[in-house]
Design an enzyme around this catalytic site. Structure first.
Site, short mmCIF file in Angstrom:
data_model
loop_
_atom_site.label_atom_id
_atom_site.label_comp_id
_atom_site.label_asym_id
_atom_site.label_seq_id
_atom_site.Cartn_x
_atom_site.Cartn_y
_atom_site.Cartn_z
N CYS A 14 1.00 -1.04 0.03
CA CYS A 14 0.15 0.05 -0.20
C CYS A 14 0.81 1.40 -0.10
O CYS A 14 2.05 1.11 0.03
CB CYS A 14 -1.05 -0.07 1.26
SG CYS A 14 0.04 0.42 2.84
N HIS A 43 5.18 -5.04 8.88
CA HIS A 43 4.99 -6.60 9.66
C HIS A 43 5.11 -7.47 8.35
O HIS A 43 4.23 -8.06 7.97
CB HIS A 43 3.38 -6.82 10.28
CG HIS A 43 3.54 -6.01 11.43
ND1 HIS A 43 2.52 -5.86 12.30
CD2 HIS A 43 4.81 -5.79 12.31
CE1 HIS A 43 2.86 -5.31 13.34
NE2 HIS A 43 4.04 -5.32 13.47
N HIS A 76 3.60 1.90 11.85
CA HIS A 76 2.61 1.67 12.57
C HIS A 76 2.32 2.70 13.47
O HIS A 76 1.12 2.90 14.29
CB HIS A 76 2.76 0.53 13.43
CG HIS A 76 3.43 -0.92 12.76
ND1 HIS A 76 4.36 -1.11 12.49
CD2 HIS A 76 2.43 -1.68 11.94
CE1 HIS A 76 4.69 -2.26 12.04
NE2 HIS A 76 3.48 -2.49 11.37
N GLU A 128 0.25 -0.10 16.40
CA GLU A 128 -0.75 0.92 16.02
C GLU A 128 -1.30 1.53 17.16
O GLU A 128 -1.66 2.53 17.53
CB GLU A 128 -1.57 0.85 14.89
CG GLU A 128 -2.44 1.75 14.38
CD GLU A 128 -2.89 1.51 13.19
OE1 GLU A 128 -2.41 0.55 12.26
OE2 GLU A 128 -3.92 2.12 12.89
N CYS A 194 -8.53 2.19 6.63
CA CYS A 194 -7.56 2.97 5.53
C CYS A 194 -8.25 2.24 4.07
O CYS A 194 -8.72 1.37 4.15
CB CYS A 194 -6.35 3.02 5.62
SG CYS A 194 -5.69 1.44 5.12
N SER A 223 -1.50 -7.82 10.65
CA SER A 223 -3.05 -7.74 11.04
C SER A 223 -3.87 -7.61 9.63
O SER A 223 -4.81 -8.26 9.49
CB SER A 223 -3.31 -6.22 11.54
OG SER A 223 -4.72 -6.05 11.83
#
Ligand code: SF4
Length: 298
Positions: A14, A43, A76, A128, A194, A223
């Site tokens: 992303c 991650h 994060h 986060e 998001c 996640s």
């Protein structure tokens, strides 16, 4: 019937992760001494391993970083406490936080300044969540499930914020429950989950309609990658790479869908495709569900 491999779009890296990786790369390029990174930059085990080979030293505890060193903070987001400690140790901090995570930090601070309780929907101990909650110590409550939401008690003003990488449906169920129970609970303008999490989840659901098996490239601590596997709704596995593939999964499976979490570079997706083709055969095709052209500036 020949096996088919469908690659869904959007998948993988992303805008926020791409930016964080560039920041770490540039920091390594421009720094003369050792570069430290507080927590995994993103991650993904293979990405972290690659940076380790370039000399980046990953630490969880800033006290392990020698005073005066260069340290990159992960995508994060980080709590104010970490920035304070970094200042005390005279560290040169380069913050690779995603701008969309930063937006949630700003929301938490703004609502707190107006005496709101921050109800944060997220995973306990996820960096986060720790970063956002660190902005409002003692003024927040973390909810991780509907069962926890049912125990929530609120008096006074409260706002609901969420981690950016949650499952859309699970979150909707909890948000619907809380807003029905607490009509005055505010939701900030715009959603915290998001665009890239949303797009990848919608895309994998569409992909599932065309496949009988889905492989999600991503690490177990990611996640958003875990959510992709969960929301697929058909048999789906999370794999770091071709070494994780199991023969059993492919029995009587003619159409294999592939997607990847937001922290996975395309070259790792390519390695998986080649691994699938090499061991189990198949012709590739692409399914574009949503166009995604967003980039973040450095
Ligand atoms: Fe940013 Fe979303 Fe990517 Fe997380 S998944 S880094 S919030 S764009």
């Amino acid at each position: 019937m020949a096996r088919k491999i469908i690659l869904v779009k959007p998948r993988g890296l992303c805008a926020g992760v791409e930016r964080a990786l560039k920041i770490l790369d540039l920091t390594v390029e421009k720094s003369e001494g050792s570069v430290y990174c507080r927590h995994a930059i993103v991650h993904n085990e293979k990405v972290v391993e690659e940076f380790s080979q370039k000399g980046v030293i990953f630490v969880e505890d800033l006290n392990q970083v020698p005073n005066g060193s260069v340290v990159v903070f992960s995508a994060h987001g980080s709590s104010p406490e970490l920035f304070k400690l970094a200042k005390k140790k005279n560290l040169r901090v380069v913050d690779a936080v995603c701008p969309l995570v930063m937006k949630v930090h700003e929301e938490a601070k703004r609502f707190r300044a107006n005496n709101y309780l921050i109800v944060y929907l997220g995973h306990k101990n996820h960096p986060e969540a720790l970063g956002v909650l660190g902005e409002v110590p003692g003024k927040s409550v973390l909810i991780s499930s509907l069962a926890e939401a049912k125990k929530l008690k609120i008096s006074g003003k409260a706002v609901l914020l969420t981690q950016t990488t949650l499952g859309l449906e699970e979150t909707k169920e909890i948000v619907d429950y809380l807003t029905a129970k607490f009509p005055n609970l505010e939701l900030p303008a715009g959603k915290d989950i998001c665009f890239s999490t949303t797009n990848r989840q919608l895309a994998v659901k569409e992909l599932a309609k065309h496949c009988d098996l889905i492989l999600v490239v991503g690490s177990k601590n990611s996640s958003n990658s875990n959510r992709l596997r969960e929301v697929a709704g058909i048999e789906a596995y999370l794999v770091d790479g071709p070494e994780d593939l199991k023969e059993d999964w492919f029995k009587n499976k003619n159409i294999v869908g592939i997607t990847a979490g937001a922290s996975v570079p395309e070259k790792l997706v390519r390695e998986l495709i080649d691994g699938v083709k090499g061991r189990f055969g198949g012709e590739e095709e692409e399914l574009e569900v949503i166009k995604e052209n967003i980039k973040f500036r450095l």
